[in-house]
Design an enzyme around this catalytic site. Sequence first.
Site, PDB file in Angstrom:
ATOM      1  N   ASP A 191      -2.133   3.524  -4.359  1.00 25.81           N
ATOM      2  CA  ASP A 191      -2.667   3.701  -3.390  1.00 25.81           C
ATOM      3  C   ASP A 191      -2.079   1.616  -3.731  1.00 25.81           C
ATOM      4  O   ASP A 191      -1.615   1.094  -2.397  1.00 25.81           O
ATOM      5  CB  ASP A 191      -4.137   3.232  -4.287  1.00 25.81           C
ATOM      6  CG  ASP A 191      -5.092   2.666  -3.096  1.00 25.81           C
ATOM      7  OD1 ASP A 191      -4.582   2.846  -2.106  1.00 25.81           O
ATOM      8  OD2 ASP A 191      -5.444   1.576  -3.750  1.00 25.81           O
TER       9      ASP A 191
ATOM     10  N   VAL B 128      -2.248  10.111   5.181  1.00 23.57           N
ATOM     11  CA  VAL B 128      -1.372  11.330   5.472  1.00 23.57           C
ATOM     12  C   VAL B 128      -0.967  12.041   4.357  1.00 23.57           C
ATOM     13  O   VAL B 128      -0.065  12.783   4.622  1.00 23.57           O
ATOM     14  CB  VAL B 128      -0.255  10.025   5.889  1.00 23.57           C
ATOM     15  CG1 VAL B 128       0.934   9.135   4.471  1.00 23.57           C
ATOM     16  CG2 VAL B 128       1.009  10.837   7.078  1.00 23.57           C
ATOM     17  N   GLY B 129      -1.236  11.784   2.763  1.00 26.15           N
ATOM     18  CA  GLY B 129      -0.861  13.039   2.268  1.00 26.15           C
ATOM     19  C   GLY B 129       0.054  12.186   1.147  1.00 26.15           C
ATOM     20  O   GLY B 129       0.262  12.847   0.215  1.00 26.15           O
ATOM     21  N   LYS B 130       0.047  10.507   0.544  1.00 27.14           N
ATOM     22  CA  LYS B 130       0.503   9.601  -0.188  1.00 27.14           C
ATOM     23  C   LYS B 130       0.289  10.646  -1.528  1.00 27.14           C
ATOM     24  O   LYS B 130       1.263  10.948  -2.399  1.00 27.14           O
ATOM     25  CB  LYS B 130       0.688   8.394   0.385  1.00 27.14           C
ATOM     26  CG  LYS B 130       1.506   8.241   1.759  1.00 27.14           C
ATOM     27  CD  LYS B 130       1.334   6.995   1.401  1.00 27.14           C
ATOM     28  CE  LYS B 130      -0.174   5.788   0.983  1.00 27.14           C
ATOM     29  NZ  LYS B 130      -1.242   6.100   2.196  1.00 27.14           N
ATOM     30  N   SER B 131      -1.108  10.726  -1.605  1.00 28.09           N
ATOM     31  CA  SER B 131      -1.728  10.795  -3.498  1.00 28.09           C
ATOM     32  C   SER B 131      -1.543  12.293  -3.919  1.00 28.09           C
ATOM     33  O   SER B 131      -1.256  12.392  -5.102  1.00 28.09           O
ATOM     34  CB  SER B 131      -3.396  10.664  -3.639  1.00 28.09           C
ATOM     35  OG  SER B 131      -3.238   9.177  -3.417  1.00 28.09           O
TER      36      SER B 131
ATOM     37  N   GLU C 263       0.727   5.365   6.590  1.00 29.37           N
ATOM     38  CA  GLU C 263      -0.638   5.693   6.786  1.00 29.37           C
ATOM     39  C   GLU C 263      -2.407   6.089   5.756  1.00 29.37           C
ATOM     40  O   GLU C 263      -1.486   6.903   5.587  1.00 29.37           O
ATOM     41  CB  GLU C 263      -0.869   6.064   8.194  1.00 29.37           C
ATOM     42  CG  GLU C 263      -0.146   5.226   9.466  1.00 29.37           C
ATOM     43  CD  GLU C 263      -0.763   4.437   9.519  1.00 29.37           C
ATOM     44  OE1 GLU C 263      -2.060   3.302   9.324  1.00 29.37           O
ATOM     45  OE2 GLU C 263       0.327   2.984   9.540  1.00 29.37           O
ATOM     46  N   SER C 264      -2.722   5.426   5.478  1.00 32.78           N
ATOM     47  CA  SER C 264      -4.172   5.786   5.019  1.00 32.78           C
ATOM     48  C   SER C 264      -4.909   7.610   5.028  1.00 32.78           C
ATOM     49  O   SER C 264      -4.405   7.799   6.444  1.00 32.78           O
ATOM     50  CB  SER C 264      -5.514   4.852   5.230  1.00 32.78           C
ATOM     51  OG  SER C 264      -5.978   5.713   4.355  1.00 32.78           O
TER      52      SER C 264
ATOM     53  N   ARG D 198      17.753  14.711  12.578  1.00 30.92           N
ATOM     54  CA  ARG D 198      17.891  16.073  11.835  1.00 30.92           C
ATOM     55  C   ARG D 198      19.124  16.190  10.806  1.00 30.92           C
ATOM     56  O   ARG D 198      19.205  17.098  10.329  1.00 30.92           O
ATOM     57  CB  ARG D 198      18.184  17.054  13.385  1.00 30.92           C
ATOM     58  CG  ARG D 198      16.972  16.871  13.532  1.00 30.92           C
ATOM     59  CD  ARG D 198      17.266  17.892  14.738  1.00 30.92           C
ATOM     60  NE  ARG D 198      16.784  19.262  14.356  1.00 30.92           N
ATOM     61  CZ  ARG D 198      16.713  20.604  15.079  1.00 30.92           C
ATOM     62  NH1 ARG D 198      16.576  20.914  16.092  1.00 30.92           N
ATOM     63  NH2 ARG D 198      16.588  21.809  14.788  1.00 30.92           N
TER      64      ARG D 198
ATOM     65  N   HIS E  34       0.790  -1.163   0.320  1.00 28.74           N
ATOM     66  CA  HIS E  34      -0.022  -0.053  -0.068  1.00 28.74           C
ATOM     67  C   HIS E  34       1.502   0.938  -0.023  1.00 28.74           C
ATOM     68  O   HIS E  34       1.693   0.997   0.650  1.00 28.74           O
ATOM     69  CB  HIS E  34      -1.254  -0.410   1.293  1.00 28.74           C
ATOM     70  CG  HIS E  34      -1.701   1.316   1.574  1.00 28.74           C
ATOM     71  ND1 HIS E  34      -2.914   1.625   0.373  1.00 28.74           N
ATOM     72  CD2 HIS E  34      -1.562   1.919   2.115  1.00 28.74           C
ATOM     73  CE1 HIS E  34      -3.288   2.236   0.792  1.00 28.74           C
ATOM     74  NE2 HIS E  34      -3.112   3.210   1.910  1.00 28.74           N
TER      75      HIS E  34
END
Length: 305
Positions: A178, A158-161, A155-156, A244, A139
Amino acid sequence: MASVTLRDIIDEFNLEELTSFGNTEDILITVADVTRPGLQLSGSYEHFGSDRIQLLGNMEMAYLAAESAESRMQKLDALMSTGIPCLVISRHHQAFPEMYECSNRYSVPLLRTPEVTSVFMSSLVKYLNVELAPETTLHGVLVEIYGEGMLIIGESGVGKSETAMELVNRGHRLIADDLVEVRRVSDTTLLGRAPEIIRHLIEIRGLGIMDVKELFGVQSVKQEESIDFAINLELWDDRKSYERLGISEETTDILGIQIPSITIPVRPGRNLAIIVEVAAINFRQRRMGYNAAQALTERLFGKNE
């Protein structure tokens, strides 16, 4: 066990069917190798793999041409009676009458290609290595950035797409959104691509499903790409300490291969597309021998001395 049908191979390499028995959809190839049966034609079948595609080139055809028709029949009958999936003739050589007879007797497809033997063999083995490679589905999102295959996971929601869409808008290419089908094609190489049903599609919550190829053109998508680097997006956690300086090196295990990776915390105001883009550039720099964190460390130690 992974397999590819003989029909797929015929279509992929545009092979000529000299004999056909309507069984090419049922013949499954499960071994990523090809045999040139010179030893077998001379009578040696020790360690012979009858499940491999058999390929005849200049040497094998010249050997058979020098034999009598009776001897040629015996040798070809012995070969095809082992249950080989097919017999391929390269360089557009003319098939011997005995080949047709044995092919019909054992329902072994007789195929032909105009390609040079070594070129066809290497192309076929490469194709089989990809098609028969160990596979898993992840995924995430796979994007090509400056020639690097960047796998974005997290995680679904979170802003990947959304990150992938902005990267495409900046001129990079989408491979999968996806779901990413990942294949291990060698001990060091992973290839990723999208399932055919969702290829070139991307889902943005609030907007729905969009076709990236139609929106941005064919230059914005790619069928498959190696997975060179993994980026894990996670929601910002004030209780967690994030890297960092970039001195420590993370890896992500995919099908037994350790892929270099980083974790990027997500919170409002962060431009994830630019961060991912810079991560790709930084990864390329490191592969070319330059490490900014290491250079800073050397400067600090130099000053202390």
